[in-house]
Scaffold this active site. Structure first.
Site, short mmCIF file in Angstrom:
data_model
loop_
_atom_site.label_atom_id
_atom_site.label_comp_id
_atom_site.label_asym_id
_atom_site.label_seq_id
_atom_site.Cartn_x
_atom_site.Cartn_y
_atom_site.Cartn_z
N HIS A 20 -3.23 2.64 -4.70
CA HIS A 20 -2.53 2.20 -3.48
C HIS A 20 -1.18 1.58 -3.81
O HIS A 20 -0.70 0.69 -3.10
CB HIS A 20 -3.38 1.21 -2.68
CG HIS A 20 -4.60 1.84 -2.06
ND1 HIS A 20 -4.57 2.56 -0.90
CD2 HIS A 20 -5.89 1.88 -2.48
CE1 HIS A 20 -5.79 3.00 -0.61
NE2 HIS A 20 -6.61 2.61 -1.56
N ASP B 244 0.87 -1.20 0.00
CA ASP B 244 0.00 0.00 0.00
C ASP B 244 0.89 1.23 0.00
O ASP B 244 2.08 1.13 -0.32
CB ASP B 244 -0.97 -0.02 1.20
CG ASP B 244 -2.33 0.58 0.83
OD1 ASP B 244 -2.35 1.74 0.38
OD2 ASP B 244 -3.33 -0.10 0.96
N GLU C 152 -10.44 2.43 -4.77
CA GLU C 152 -10.13 3.86 -4.53
C GLU C 152 -9.12 4.46 -5.51
O GLU C 152 -8.33 5.33 -5.13
CB GLU C 152 -9.62 4.04 -3.09
CG GLU C 152 -10.64 3.66 -2.06
CD GLU C 152 -10.13 3.73 -0.62
OE1 GLU C 152 -10.92 4.11 0.25
OE2 GLU C 152 -8.95 3.40 -0.36
#
Ligand code: ACM
Length: 488
Positions: A225, A164, A282
């Protein structure tokens, strides 16, 4: 009323008998060969730890892996009589759970196991827990302790979030900068010394989990990420802005997909799980450059992708193809639904606010794992309703056919560790919520009854104390009636 057996999660069927079996010094433990012998050999020491009595009692415990009465995967029976205990299952996992059940009962009874007949099997095959070690790294001893907790709750999937923004946490031999540079830093301190798992440590943890019938599913998050990767190999960075610099992979360079393919080769060799989680969540946080970079814009036109969302979906399709080419099945967060699902994709539903994600997934014939954030994110603040909100979650999909309903693989609790730097905090946040998730995943829907569950849950705290686990004392009605705080 007959007192309940303290077994947790709630078993499918319990009949209480008369008398009890005393775990004594002259106990005999036998298996019927192979795996049953292996469990039998380890059991005396485990029982001793659980409270072997000093009495000379001499009953027999027998473990049988058998197909005589074919049981469902992970199912078991446990029959306790005053002079004998019989554990039976048709799968190694089932026999392991029978053994865990016996240990639980022995711990509670301090060596006295009340006579009973238990027939048990799980509601769902996926009972998961996800740990984020990118934001903060915990290391193998803490992970092993979690795996022990999971096994004791019959949770069987450890989803390991190893990549991440703040750090990349797994050694990849072909790309050493992933760990010399990508593993430097954590959520609080971007300069913290590199922390990551070597491949040998990964193998050790995967084996430790397998001994407890826990499958380890690694997550390699993309195309967003990806900050720790793109910091280490800027040539495949897709840009990003402000606090989301280097957030995405470059979405249209072939080098990106070669890199992902090579990394996947090493990941696939380390994790026997049939699944690889590719994230997919995301992306919009840090894909600003996709809107302005002329090369990316031209690519969108050339490939007829329509817009940046089409490009994101293209990326996920490429990732799905790579995972399939390695002989694995892909899991992604529910954003992956939007681009059309590949036939072998499994969706992990996290966005509670996207209420139709289960319908959309199952209408396409794809499996789904429930981990909606409003109940299943274990890093979210707890209040007196947190446990109940999990327990009460109705796992029926509105308007679904029985076949579609059957595509629910199970449930999973996730702990994101931005604000969780220590083992104590991690346990405090996860437990007891994780117990409610275990109950939801294991116990039959027909057994749901909040008051009984709350009482059973209160009974678990002594066991957690013995295991040295930190937990939040929930605001349970009735807790004060059988627990007193004496300050030592
Ligand atoms: C997620 O919480 N971004 C899956």
């Amino acid at each position: 009323m007959m007192a309940q057996q303290p077994l947790f999660p709630t078993p499918a069927k319990v009949q209480n008998g008369k008398g009890s079996f005393v775990i004594g010094k002259n106990l005999q433990v036998q298996g019927n060969g192979g795996y049953a012998d292996k469990l039998a050999a380890a059991l005396p020491a485990e029982l001793k730890e659980a409270g072997l009595q000093s009495s000379p009692a001499s009953g027999t415990i027998r473990l049988e892996l058998t197909n005589d009465c074919k049981m469902a995967d992970e199912a078991y029976t446990l029959v306790v009589e005053p002079n004998s205990i019989l554990l039976q299952a048709s799968s190694e996992a089932g026999l392991f759970y029978a053994k865990e059940a016996l240990l639980q009962l022995s711990r509670f009874g301090k060596g006295n196991v009340r006579a009973c007949k238990i027939q048990d099997q799980p509601r769902y095959g996926w009972r998961g827990f996800m740990l984020d070690e990118s934001r903060h790294f915990f290391g193998k001893e803490k992970v092993k302790q979690y795996l022990d907790i999971m096994a004791s709750l019959r949770l069987n999937v450890f989803h390991w979030h190893l990549t991440d923004e703040p750090g990349w946490r797994i050694e990849i031999k072909r790309y050493p900068k992933l760990t010399t540079e990508g593993a430097v830093g954590n959520w609080h301190d971007p300069k913290a010394p590199a922390t990551f798992y070597t491949q040998e440590e990964i193998k050790e943890i995967v084996a430790y989990a397998a001994d407890r019938h826990i499958m380890v599913v690694p997550e390699f998050d993309m195309p967003g990420h990806a900050t720790a990767v793109c910091r280490s190999y800027p040539e495949i960075s897709g840009g990003g802005e402000g606090k989301w610099q280097h957030f995405t992979f470059h979405p249209c360079k072939e080098e990106t997909f070669e890199f992902i393919s090579n990394v996947l080769d090493e990941i696939v060799a380390l994790f026997p799980s049939p699944y690889i989680h590719i994230g997919g969540d995301e992306v919009h946080y840090g894909n600003q450059s996709w809107f302005t970079d002329p090369e990316i814009q031209q690519f969108i036109k050339d490939k007829n992708l329509g817009n940046e969302t089409g490009l994101e979906q293209y990326f996920i399709r490429r990732a799905a193809d790579l995972v399939a080419a390695k002989g694995k099945k892909m899991i992604g967060w529910d954003e992956i639904i939007e681009g059309g699902l590949s036939p072998t994709a499994t969706v992990m539903w996290w966005r509670s606010w996207v209420k139709d994600a289960p319908q959309k997934t199952t209408q396409q014939g794809n499996p789904i794992i429930f981990s909606p954030n409003s109940q299943f994110y274990l890093d979210y603040q707890q209040d007196k309703n947190s446990v109940r909100n999990i327990y009460d979650l109705d796992l029926t999909i509105e308007g679904a056919t029985p076949e579609q309903q059957g595509l629910i693989k199970g449930v999973q609790g996730n702990i994101w560790c931005e604000w969780i730097p220590s083992r104590e905090r991690m346990q405090y946040m996860a437990i007891p919520r994780l117990l409610a998730i275990a109950e939801l995943g294991w116990s039959q829907a027909s057994q749901k009854d909040w008051n009984t569950f709350a009482q059973r849950l209160a009974n678990q705290f002594e066991r957690l104390n013995i295991m040295g686990i930190n937990y939040r004392i929930p605001d349970l009605e009735g807790f004060h009636r059988n627990n007193a705080f004496i300050g030592e």
